[in-house]
Design a protein around this motif. Structure first.
Motif, PDB file in Angstrom:
ATOM      1  N   LYS A   1       0.824  -1.214   0.000  1.00  0.00           N
ATOM      2  CA  LYS A   1       0.000   0.000   0.000  1.00  0.00           C
ATOM      3  C   LYS A   1       0.854   1.259   0.000  1.00  0.00           C
ATOM      4  O   LYS A   1       0.520   2.234  -0.666  1.00  0.00           O
ATOM      5  N   ARG A   2       1.956   1.214   0.739  1.00  0.00           N
ATOM      6  CA  ARG A   2       2.794   2.407   0.866  1.00  0.00           C
ATOM      7  C   ARG A   2       3.547   2.734  -0.424  1.00  0.00           C
ATOM      8  O   ARG A   2       3.745   3.898  -0.743  1.00  0.00           O
ATOM      9  N   TYR A   3       3.986   1.728  -1.163  1.00  0.00           N
ATOM     10  CA  TYR A   3       4.878   1.965  -2.296  1.00  0.00           C
ATOM     11  C   TYR A   3       4.306   1.631  -3.668  1.00  0.00           C
ATOM     12  O   TYR A   3       4.972   1.877  -4.671  1.00  0.00           O
ATOM     13  N   GLN A   4       3.108   1.091  -3.765  1.00  0.00           N
ATOM     14  CA  GLN A   4       2.605   0.651  -5.065  1.00  0.00           C
ATOM     15  C   GLN A   4       2.450   1.806  -6.054  1.00  0.00           C
ATOM     16  O   GLN A   4       2.587   1.599  -7.255  1.00  0.00           O
ATOM     17  N   ASP A   5       2.180   2.997  -5.572  1.00  0.00           N
ATOM     18  CA  ASP A   5       2.039   4.132  -6.483  1.00  0.00           C
ATOM     19  C   ASP A   5       3.337   4.914  -6.658  1.00  0.00           C
ATOM     20  O   ASP A   5       3.631   5.386  -7.748  1.00  0.00           O
ATOM     21  N   SER A   6       4.121   5.035  -5.596  1.00  0.00           N
ATOM     22  CA  SER A   6       5.323   5.868  -5.659  1.00  0.00           C
ATOM     23  C   SER A   6       6.524   5.174  -6.288  1.00  0.00           C
ATOM     24  O   SER A   6       7.364   5.830  -6.904  1.00  0.00           O
ATOM     25  N   ASP A   7       6.635   3.866  -6.126  1.00  0.00           N
ATOM     26  CA  ASP A   7       7.779   3.132  -6.684  1.00  0.00           C
ATOM     27  C   ASP A   7       7.396   1.685  -6.982  1.00  0.00           C
ATOM     28  O   ASP A   7       7.878   0.746  -6.345  1.00  0.00           O
ATOM     29  N   PRO A   8       6.533   1.485  -7.972  1.00  0.00           N
ATOM     30  CA  PRO A   8       6.067   0.115  -8.243  1.00  0.00           C
ATOM     31  C   PRO A   8       7.187  -0.831  -8.695  1.00  0.00           C
ATOM     32  O   PRO A   8       7.187  -2.001  -8.317  1.00  0.00           O
ATOM     33  N   ALA A   9       8.133  -0.337  -9.469  1.00  0.00           N
ATOM     34  CA  ALA A   9       9.220  -1.209  -9.931  1.00  0.00           C
ATOM     35  C   ALA A   9      10.115  -1.614  -8.766  1.00  0.00           C
ATOM     36  O   ALA A   9      10.493  -2.786  -8.638  1.00  0.00           O
ATOM     37  N   GLY A  10      10.446  -0.664  -7.918  1.00  0.00           N
ATOM     38  CA  GLY A  10      11.270  -0.968  -6.746  1.00  0.00           C
ATOM     39  C   GLY A  10      10.549  -1.912  -5.801  1.00  0.00           C
ATOM     40  O   GLY A  10      11.162  -2.810  -5.224  1.00  0.00           O
ATOM     41  N   LEU A  11       9.250  -1.705  -5.634  1.00  0.00           N
ATOM     42  CA  LEU A  11       8.451  -2.578  -4.781  1.00  0.00           C
ATOM     43  C   LEU A  11       8.451  -4.004  -5.315  1.00  0.00           C
ATOM     44  O   LEU A  11       8.624  -4.960  -4.557  1.00  0.00           O
ATOM     45  N   THR A  12       8.300  -4.149  -6.609  1.00  0.00           N
ATOM     46  CA  THR A  12       8.319  -5.483  -7.225  1.00  0.00           C
ATOM     47  C   THR A  12       9.655  -6.167  -6.971  1.00  0.00           C
ATOM     48  O   THR A  12       9.697  -7.335  -6.574  1.00  0.00           O
ATOM     49  N   THR A  13      10.746  -5.440  -7.145  1.00  0.00           N
ATOM     50  CA  THR A  13      12.074  -5.998  -6.895  1.00  0.00           C
ATOM     51  C   THR A  13      12.231  -6.382  -5.430  1.00  0.00           C
ATOM     52  O   THR A  13      12.763  -7.453  -5.109  1.00  0.00           O
ATOM     53  N   CYS A  14      11.766  -5.529  -4.548  1.00  0.00           N
ATOM     54  CA  CYS A  14      11.824  -5.809  -3.110  1.00  0.00           C
ATOM     55  C   CYS A  14      11.072  -7.086  -2.784  1.00  0.00           C
ATOM     56  O   CYS A  14      11.601  -7.973  -2.095  1.00  0.00           O
ATOM     57  N   LEU A  15       9.849  -7.198  -3.255  1.00  0.00           N
ATOM     58  CA  LEU A  15       9.026  -8.368  -2.954  1.00  0.00           C
ATOM     59  C   LEU A  15       9.608  -9.641  -3.566  1.00  0.00           C
ATOM     60  O   LEU A  15       9.557 -10.706  -2.955  1.00  0.00           O
ATOM     61  N   GLN A  16      10.176  -9.534  -4.763  1.00  0.00           N
ATOM     62  CA  GLN A  16      10.802 -10.701  -5.385  1.00  0.00           C
ATOM     63  C   GLN A  16      12.018 -11.161  -4.583  1.00  0.00           C
ATOM     64  O   GLN A  16      12.255 -12.361  -4.430  1.00  0.00           O
ATOM     65  N   THR A  17      12.770 -10.204  -4.058  1.00  0.00           N
ATOM     66  CA  THR A  17      13.936 -10.536  -3.246  1.00  0.00           C
ATOM     67  C   THR A  17      13.505 -11.196  -1.946  1.00  0.00           C
ATOM     68  O   THR A  17      14.081 -12.219  -1.530  1.00  0.00           O
ATOM     69  N   LEU A  18      12.469 -10.648  -1.299  1.00  0.00           N
ATOM     70  CA  LEU A  18      11.958 -11.252  -0.076  1.00  0.00           C
ATOM     71  C   LEU A  18      11.439 -12.665  -0.343  1.00  0.00           C
ATOM     72  O   LEU A  18      11.649 -13.579   0.461  1.00  0.00           O
ATOM     73  N   ARG A  19      10.782 -12.844  -1.479  1.00  0.00           N
ATOM     74  CA  ARG A  19      10.285 -14.175  -1.842  1.00  0.00           C
ATOM     75  C   ARG A  19      11.452 -15.158  -2.005  1.00  0.00           C
ATOM     76  O   ARG A  19      11.367 -16.310  -1.577  1.00  0.00           O
ATOM     77  N   ALA A  20      12.544 -14.697  -2.600  1.00  0.00           N
ATOM     78  CA  ALA A  20      13.716 -15.565  -2.760  1.00  0.00           C
ATOM     79  C   ALA A  20      14.278 -15.966  -1.401  1.00  0.00           C
ATOM     80  O   ALA A  20      14.633 -17.141  -1.190  1.00  0.00           O
TER      81      ALA A  20
ATOM     82  N   ALA B   1      22.857  -6.693  -2.130  1.00  0.00           N
ATOM     83  CA  ALA B   1      21.531  -6.914  -2.721  1.00  0.00           C
ATOM     84  C   ALA B   1      20.442  -6.498  -1.741  1.00  0.00           C
ATOM     85  O   ALA B   1      19.470  -5.834  -2.127  1.00  0.00           O
ATOM     86  N   PHE B   2      20.592  -6.860  -0.473  1.00  0.00           N
ATOM     87  CA  PHE B   2      19.607  -6.470   0.522  1.00  0.00           C
ATOM     88  C   PHE B   2      19.532  -4.953   0.648  1.00  0.00           C
ATOM     89  O   PHE B   2      18.454  -4.364   0.653  1.00  0.00           O
ATOM     90  N   ARG B   3      20.704  -4.318   0.733  1.00  0.00           N
ATOM     91  CA  ARG B   3      20.747  -2.859   0.912  1.00  0.00           C
ATOM     92  C   ARG B   3      20.131  -2.127  -0.276  1.00  0.00           C
ATOM     93  O   ARG B   3      19.487  -1.100  -0.103  1.00  0.00           O
ATOM     94  N   ALA B   4      20.304  -2.652  -1.467  1.00  0.00           N
ATOM     95  CA  ALA B   4      19.789  -1.988  -2.663  1.00  0.00           C
ATOM     96  C   ALA B   4      18.319  -2.311  -2.939  1.00  0.00           C
ATOM     97  O   ALA B   4      17.563  -1.442  -3.388  1.00  0.00           O
ATOM     98  N   ARG B   5      17.912  -3.538  -2.651  1.00  0.00           N
ATOM     99  CA  ARG B   5      16.584  -4.002  -3.083  1.00  0.00           C
ATOM    100  C   ARG B   5      15.522  -4.007  -1.984  1.00  0.00           C
ATOM    101  O   ARG B   5      14.332  -3.891  -2.290  1.00  0.00           O
ATOM    102  N   VAL B   6      15.935  -4.164  -0.727  1.00  0.00           N
ATOM    103  CA  VAL B   6      14.964  -4.332   0.347  1.00  0.00           C
ATOM    104  C   VAL B   6      15.020  -3.190   1.359  1.00  0.00           C
ATOM    105  O   VAL B   6      13.975  -2.634   1.735  1.00  0.00           O
TER     106      VAL B   6
END
Length: 67
Positions: free
Chosen positions: A16-35, A58-63
């Motif tokens: 909810k917090r990032y879906q509008d402001s940074d959707p690409a970064g959010l997707t990368t963050c969630l994919q990293t957490l999923r990994a 990777a954590f510092r940049a993506r999450v």
């Protein structure tokens, strides 16, 4: 499971917090957490998957930017 509920609520809040402001970064963050979660689920006996190294590049940049 209360632990799972906490994680789900945190992920929903993150979305909810990032879906509008940074959707690409959010997707990368969630994919990293999923990994991270998949690695732990597939290898529960391996200690290296029990913790996340917060100094890892990777954590510092993506999450980390997505508090």
């Amino acid at each position: 499971d209360k632990g799972a509920d906490v994680v789900v609520r945190a992920l929903v809040a993150l979305r909810k917090r990032y879906q509008d402001s940074d959707p690409a970064g959010l997707t990368t963050c969630l994919q990293t957490l999923r990994a991270y979660i998949n690695n732990l689920a597939r290898n529960p006996a391996e200690a290296k998957f029990h913790r996340i190294n917060c100094d890892n590049g990777a954590f510092r940049a993506r999450v980390a930017p997505f508090d």
